[in-house]
Design a protein around this motif. Structure first.
Motif, PDB file in Angstrom:
ATOM      1  N   UNK A 187       0.876  -1.177   0.000  1.00 34.94           N
ATOM      2  CA  UNK A 187       0.000   0.000   0.000  1.00 34.94           C
ATOM      3  C   UNK A 187       0.909   1.222   0.000  1.00 34.94           C
ATOM      4  N   UNK A 188       0.916   1.948  -1.102  1.00 31.61           N
ATOM      5  CA  UNK A 188       1.938   2.976  -1.271  1.00 31.61           C
ATOM      6  C   UNK A 188       1.430   4.395  -1.042  1.00 31.61           C
ATOM      7  N   UNK A 189       0.102   4.598  -1.118  1.00 30.95           N
ATOM      8  CA  UNK A 189      -0.383   5.981  -1.032  1.00 30.95           C
ATOM      9  C   UNK A 189      -1.862   5.965  -0.704  1.00 30.95           C
ATOM     10  N   UNK A 190      -2.293   6.895   0.134  1.00 32.13           N
ATOM     11  CA  UNK A 190      -3.719   7.017   0.418  1.00 32.13           C
ATOM     12  C   UNK A 190      -4.348   7.901  -0.656  1.00 32.13           C
ATOM     13  N   UNK A 191      -5.403   7.391  -1.278  1.00 36.56           N
ATOM     14  CA  UNK A 191      -6.060   8.110  -2.370  1.00 36.56           C
ATOM     15  C   UNK A 191      -7.247   8.916  -1.849  1.00 36.56           C
ATOM     16  N   UNK A 192      -8.027   8.290  -0.954  1.00 35.10           N
ATOM     17  CA  UNK A 192      -9.150   8.987  -0.324  1.00 35.10           C
ATOM     18  C   UNK A 192      -9.372   8.328   1.024  1.00 35.10           C
ATOM     19  N   UNK A 193     -10.475   8.646   1.672  1.00 31.93           N
ATOM     20  CA  UNK A 193     -10.739   8.197   3.043  1.00 31.93           C
ATOM     21  C   UNK A 193     -10.364   6.731   3.282  1.00 31.93           C
ATOM     22  N   UNK A 194     -10.917   5.812   2.484  1.00 39.50           N
ATOM     23  CA  UNK A 194     -10.628   4.391   2.724  1.00 39.50           C
ATOM     24  C   UNK A 194     -10.057   3.702   1.483  1.00 39.50           C
ATOM     25  N   UNK A 195      -9.553   4.505   0.549  1.00 39.37           N
ATOM     26  CA  UNK A 195      -8.978   3.926  -0.664  1.00 39.37           C
ATOM     27  C   UNK A 195      -7.490   4.231  -0.745  1.00 39.37           C
ATOM     28  N   UNK A 196      -6.751   3.226  -1.171  1.00 42.50           N
ATOM     29  CA  UNK A 196      -5.294   3.313  -1.191  1.00 42.50           C
ATOM     30  C   UNK A 196      -4.773   2.807  -2.527  1.00 42.50           C
ATOM     31  N   UNK A 197      -3.629   3.328  -2.891  1.00 42.71           N
ATOM     32  CA  UNK A 197      -2.957   2.809  -4.071  1.00 42.71           C
ATOM     33  C   UNK A 197      -2.167   1.573  -3.640  1.00 42.71           C
ATOM     34  N   UNK A 198      -2.393   0.481  -4.346  1.00 47.24           N
ATOM     35  CA  UNK A 198      -1.690  -0.769  -4.075  1.00 47.24           C
ATOM     36  C   UNK A 198      -0.763  -1.037  -5.251  1.00 47.24           C
ATOM     37  N   UNK A 199       0.511  -1.252  -4.972  1.00 44.96           N
ATOM     38  CA  UNK A 199       1.517  -1.396  -6.016  1.00 44.96           C
ATOM     39  C   UNK A 199       2.137  -2.785  -5.949  1.00 44.96           C
ATOM     40  N   UNK A 200       2.118  -3.501  -7.080  1.00 41.83           N
ATOM     41  CA  UNK A 200       2.706  -4.844  -7.060  1.00 41.83           C
ATOM     42  C   UNK A 200       4.203  -4.785  -7.328  1.00 41.83           C
ATOM     43  N   UNK A 241      -0.029  -0.346 -10.497  1.00 42.27           N
ATOM     44  CA  UNK A 241      -0.844   0.115  -9.370  1.00 42.27           C
ATOM     45  C   UNK A 241      -2.330  -0.091  -9.635  1.00 42.27           C
ATOM     46  N   UNK A 242      -3.065  -0.211  -8.542  1.00 38.92           N
ATOM     47  CA  UNK A 242      -4.523  -0.332  -8.598  1.00 38.92           C
ATOM     48  C   UNK A 242      -5.068   0.287  -7.317  1.00 38.92           C
ATOM     49  N   UNK A 243      -6.279   0.797  -7.366  1.00 40.71           N
ATOM     50  CA  UNK A 243      -6.893   1.361  -6.160  1.00 40.71           C
ATOM     51  C   UNK A 243      -7.530   0.228  -5.362  1.00 40.71           C
ATOM     52  N   UNK A 244      -7.206   0.163  -4.072  1.00 44.76           N
ATOM     53  CA  UNK A 244      -7.713  -0.890  -3.194  1.00 44.76           C
ATOM     54  C   UNK A 244      -8.401  -0.245  -1.999  1.00 44.76           C
ATOM     55  N   UNK A 245      -9.601  -0.722  -1.719  1.00 48.40           N
ATOM     56  CA  UNK A 245     -10.387  -0.167  -0.610  1.00 48.40           C
ATOM     57  C   UNK A 245     -10.206  -1.013   0.641  1.00 48.40           C
ATOM     58  N   UNK A 246      -9.883  -0.336   1.746  1.00 43.93           N
ATOM     59  CA  UNK A 246      -9.812  -0.982   3.062  1.00 43.93           C
ATOM     60  C   UNK A 246     -11.033  -0.518   3.847  1.00 43.93           C
ATOM     61  N   UNK A 247     -12.021  -1.372   3.940  1.00 40.19           N
ATOM     62  CA  UNK A 247     -13.298  -0.977   4.519  1.00 40.19           C
ATOM     63  C   UNK A 247     -13.174  -0.647   6.000  1.00 40.19           C
ATOM     64  N   UNK A 248     -13.875   0.408   6.412  1.00 49.11           N
ATOM     65  CA  UNK A 248     -13.834   0.895   7.799  1.00 49.11           C
ATOM     66  C   UNK A 248     -14.214  -0.132   8.854  1.00 49.11           C
TER      67      UNK A 248
END
Length: 105
Positions: free
Chosen positions: A43-56, A61-68
């Motif tokens: 997880x390389x960067x926070x994109x929004x409240x619960x979404x992060x950039x995930x880098x392989x 990269x792809x946007x990955x959501x970490x649910x609250x």
């Protein structure tokens, strides 16, 4: 025959196993909505409240959501993780909803 059905069953189980991993490019090109995928990356960067950039490991990269509603305190920025995620695909974007994450071994 009996043996064939046994093999098919074990293949089905394997698809949700944490040992199988995809690359982000593959997921973007070939996955279908709600498919379960396993990816290794960071997880390389926070994109929004619960979404992060995930880098392989290839740098895709792809946007990955970490649910609250889950505890993600064990997920550290830039730490190598294996994630189990559900593909969230619509006609113009592909994102991931992370179901589980654990430190890569």
């Amino acid at each position: 025959s009996y043996n064939n059905s046994e093999i098919e069953m074990s293949d089905n189980r394997k698809s949700t196993d944490f040992n199988i991993s995809y690359g982000i490019e593959e997921v973007k090109q070939n996955s279908y909505d709600e498919q379960l995928v396993v990816l290794r990356g960071r997880f390389t960067r926070q994109v929004s409240h619960d979404k992060y950039e995930f880098t392989d490991e290839k740098g895709n990269t792809i946007v990955a959501e970490l649910d609250d509603d889950k505890d993600w305190s064990h997920v550290a920025k830039d730490a190598l993780m294996d994630i189990l995620a559900e593909v969230d695909r619509d006609h113009w974007k592909v994102e991931l909803e992370v179901l589980e994450a654990k430190p890569a071994r």
